[in-house]
Write a protein that holds these residues in place. Structure first.
Motif, PDB file in Angstrom:
ATOM      1  N   ILE A 250      13.070   8.194   8.693  1.00 22.63           N
ATOM      2  CA  ILE A 250      11.921   8.049   8.045  1.00 22.63           C
ATOM      3  C   ILE A 250      11.663   6.622   6.932  1.00 22.63           C
ATOM      4  O   ILE A 250      11.065   6.013   7.114  1.00 22.63           O
ATOM      5  CB  ILE A 250      11.286   9.278   7.444  1.00 22.63           C
ATOM      6  CG1 ILE A 250      10.776  10.223   8.604  1.00 22.63           C
ATOM      7  CG2 ILE A 250      10.167   9.235   6.373  1.00 22.63           C
ATOM      8  CD1 ILE A 250      10.424  11.578   8.207  1.00 22.63           C
TER       9      ILE A 250
ATOM     10  N   SER B 176       7.641   9.214  10.525  1.00 19.37           N
ATOM     11  CA  SER B 176       6.988   9.367   9.290  1.00 19.37           C
ATOM     12  C   SER B 176       6.478  10.657   9.050  1.00 19.37           C
ATOM     13  O   SER B 176       6.520  11.501  10.080  1.00 19.37           O
ATOM     14  CB  SER B 176       5.515   8.686   9.362  1.00 19.37           C
ATOM     15  OG  SER B 176       4.768   9.281  10.365  1.00 19.37           O
ATOM     16  N   TRP B 177       6.414  10.882   7.640  1.00 23.24           N
ATOM     17  CA  TRP B 177       6.103  12.550   7.248  1.00 23.24           C
ATOM     18  C   TRP B 177       4.753  12.915   7.678  1.00 23.24           C
ATOM     19  O   TRP B 177       4.528  14.057   8.240  1.00 23.24           O
ATOM     20  CB  TRP B 177       6.153  12.633   5.874  1.00 23.24           C
ATOM     21  CG  TRP B 177       7.499  12.697   5.285  1.00 23.24           C
ATOM     22  CD1 TRP B 177       8.150  11.554   4.613  1.00 23.24           C
ATOM     23  CD2 TRP B 177       8.659  13.534   5.472  1.00 23.24           C
ATOM     24  NE1 TRP B 177       9.352  12.044   4.184  1.00 23.24           N
ATOM     25  CE2 TRP B 177       9.721  13.318   4.910  1.00 23.24           C
ATOM     26  CE3 TRP B 177       8.652  14.676   6.228  1.00 23.24           C
ATOM     27  CZ2 TRP B 177      10.884  13.864   5.070  1.00 23.24           C
ATOM     28  CZ3 TRP B 177       9.683  15.650   6.360  1.00 23.24           C
ATOM     29  CH2 TRP B 177      10.806  14.942   5.665  1.00 23.24           C
TER      30      TRP B 177
ATOM     31  N   LEU C  49      14.261  12.544  11.236  1.00 27.48           N
ATOM     32  CA  LEU C  49      13.978  12.447   9.966  1.00 27.48           C
ATOM     33  C   LEU C  49      14.596  11.539   9.109  1.00 27.48           C
ATOM     34  O   LEU C  49      14.185  10.966   8.102  1.00 27.48           O
ATOM     35  CB  LEU C  49      14.121  13.984   9.494  1.00 27.48           C
ATOM     36  CG  LEU C  49      13.249  15.075  10.216  1.00 27.48           C
ATOM     37  CD1 LEU C  49      13.895  16.281   9.588  1.00 27.48           C
ATOM     38  CD2 LEU C  49      11.880  15.036   9.631  1.00 27.48           C
TER      39      LEU C  49
ATOM     40  N   VAL D 179       5.396  14.125  11.189  1.00 28.77           N
ATOM     41  CA  VAL D 179       5.916  15.655  11.103  1.00 28.77           C
ATOM     42  C   VAL D 179       5.294  16.633  10.822  1.00 28.77           C
ATOM     43  O   VAL D 179       4.929  17.795  11.348  1.00 28.77           O
ATOM     44  CB  VAL D 179       7.199  15.550   9.966  1.00 28.77           C
ATOM     45  CG1 VAL D 179       7.683  16.920   9.903  1.00 28.77           C
ATOM     46  CG2 VAL D 179       8.205  14.699  10.416  1.00 28.77           C
ATOM     47  N   PHE D 180       4.221  16.455   9.619  1.00 29.36           N
ATOM     48  CA  PHE D 180       3.280  17.416   9.433  1.00 29.36           C
ATOM     49  C   PHE D 180       2.285  17.753  10.715  1.00 29.36           C
ATOM     50  O   PHE D 180       1.729  18.746  10.881  1.00 29.36           O
ATOM     51  CB  PHE D 180       2.305  16.998   8.172  1.00 29.36           C
ATOM     52  CG  PHE D 180       3.396  16.938   7.093  1.00 29.36           C
ATOM     53  CD1 PHE D 180       4.492  17.717   6.825  1.00 29.36           C
ATOM     54  CD2 PHE D 180       3.281  15.939   6.143  1.00 29.36           C
ATOM     55  CE1 PHE D 180       5.226  17.692   5.717  1.00 29.36           C
ATOM     56  CE2 PHE D 180       4.162  15.673   4.911  1.00 29.36           C
ATOM     57  CZ  PHE D 180       5.014  16.989   4.698  1.00 29.36           C
TER      58      PHE D 180
END
Length: 416
Positions: free
Chosen positions: A96, A57-58, A93, A61-62
């Motif tokens: 996702i 999920s983003w 990525l 990542v963040f």
């Protein structure tokens, strides 16, 4: 038919059980002297469908980017580049968009694994500190609770029953917890246990049942040929009818030798086993299992005198070093939230999770008809091992046309 199982961790030993149960002759091969000595030695202990959310999920990542320069962060990535790390992260990525589907499927598999897991334990008579007290997720911020509700919709789609808890209900379920919470979830069907005791105990039982073990043996070469699979151990060469690769982070290299690409990356996790030596500590440690989503820390109670606390993810290659700066946050977490527990005696440990980029295990056939896989379970090898072992057992049995029912099924029919 004689099948080699490469790896004596939880997935390898449960695979050996399922193959033996289907009538195969089985040999387990591992470089360690005993079963369950690497990643299956001291994990968080949770058998948790409620931890089936994949990491693609983003949001993950963040968080990873934000934490990169913090040595005590829950997620740590060594910035030193390598082609393996770059390729793995690129595939991570790319997966996702499959986050929802893979989370639902993981939770479904985790629930299906429970029955197989219990049956194996009962048949082998294993004492592994199994604790059916459920798992409580707790949250200290409203935004985290809101995110948990969204994730819970995926668990609902997988058929997992959970109960949302008010702040008062969280503290009633975990009376030893000392923090303010905004809410949580209770998954009563989830359980905990000692993965090493289970793996070692099942291996010992299998030895008594006639399964062969080649322990403390390094694999020099493994290759598949038309008439069999050749495994070289030192100067000795052994031939088998087929092979199942369940070698954790070593599976990638073995797969390359068999002509397959199994892009496992080693993701290090840490744990401490807190020795509950005094009555105050024993009363101060919870029996219900905990998952602190914000800190990415899980707990399990392993009998009266042990409290396991585990967490963190470290992308640092095949490195098994136990770093003090990664252990200290686990100790501080105990001291902060369970202050009655003495941390005077904590046994640290680190293990390498064999993680695929899509967070899903690789289970089934390889390119060669004699090669099969049951590996890449990431942070859920303990949770998923029952169902993936049974699945690969069925696949191997089908490949070798083992049409008859398992040994256990025949025993039950005879008894009836």
């Amino acid at each position: 038919m004689h099948i080699a199982v490469l790896g004596a961790g939880i997935t390898g030993i449960t695979t050996a059980f399922q193959l033996h149960d289907r009538g195969f002759e089985v040999t387990v091969i591992d470089r360690q002297r005993y079963a369950g000595m690497e990643t299956s030695f001291a994990n968080g202990g949770q058998l948790s469908a409620s931890n089936g959310e994949v990491w693609n999920s983003w949001a993950t990542v963040f968080k990873g980017l934000k934490w990169m320069l913090k040595s005590d962060a829950p997620l740590l990535v060594n910035p030193k580049p390598s082609w393996h790390k770059i390729s793995w992260m690129g595939e991570f990525l790319a997966n996702i968009p499959h986050y929802k589907a893979n989370t639902i499927e993981t939770a479904r598999m985790a629930q299906a694994a429970r029955g197989v897991f219990v049956e194996m334990a009962e048949r082998a008579g294993i004492d592994f500190n199994h604790e059916p007290a459920g798992i409580v997720h707790f949250y200290r911020k409203e935004k985290d609770m809101a995110a948990a509700r969204k994730t819970n919709e995926l668990y609902k789609a997988a058929g997992l029953e959970r109960r949302e808890l008010s702040p008062a209900e969280v503290l009633a379920a975990v009376p030893q917890l000392r923090t303010d919470v905004v809410g949580g979830y209770m998954t009563e069907s989830d359980t905990t246990g000692d993965i090493h005791k289970y793996t070692f105990g099942l291996a010992q039982w299998l030895k008594g049942e006639g399964v062969h073990f080649e322990m403390g043996r390094e694999i020099v070469e493994a290759k598949a040929e038309d008439d069999g699979v050749l495994i070289q151990l030192g100067t000795e060469k052994l031939r088998f009818d087929g092979v199942v690769v369940s070698a954790g982070v070593g599976s990638r290299k073995l797969a390359q030798g068999f002509g397959d690409r199994v892009n496992i990356y080693p993701v290090k996790g840490y744990s401490i086993t807190v020795q509950l030596d005094d009555e105050k500590s024993q009363q101060g440690a919870p029996w219900v299992s905990i998952l602190d989503d914000a800190a990415k820390i899980v707990t399990s109670r392993l009998g009266r005198d042990r409290f396991r606390v585990a967490g963190t993810a470290e992308f640092n290659g095949e490195n098994r070093d136990i770093r003090a700066d990664r252990i200290k946050p686990l100790e501080k977490w105990v001291e902060m939230y369970f202050p009655d527990v003495s941390t005077e005696r904590c046994v640290p440990w680190a293990g390498l999770r064999p993680m695929m980029p899509n967070m899903m295990p690789r289970v089934g056939r390889g390119k060669h008809p004699r090669v099969f896989y049951n590996t890449g379970h990431g942070h859920l090898g303990w949770t998923l091992s029952g169902v993936t072992a049974a699945t690969v057992g069925d696949v191997v049995a089908s490949a070798y046309e083992m049409e008859r029912p398992s040994v256990h099924s025949m025993q039950k029919l005879a008894a009836e």
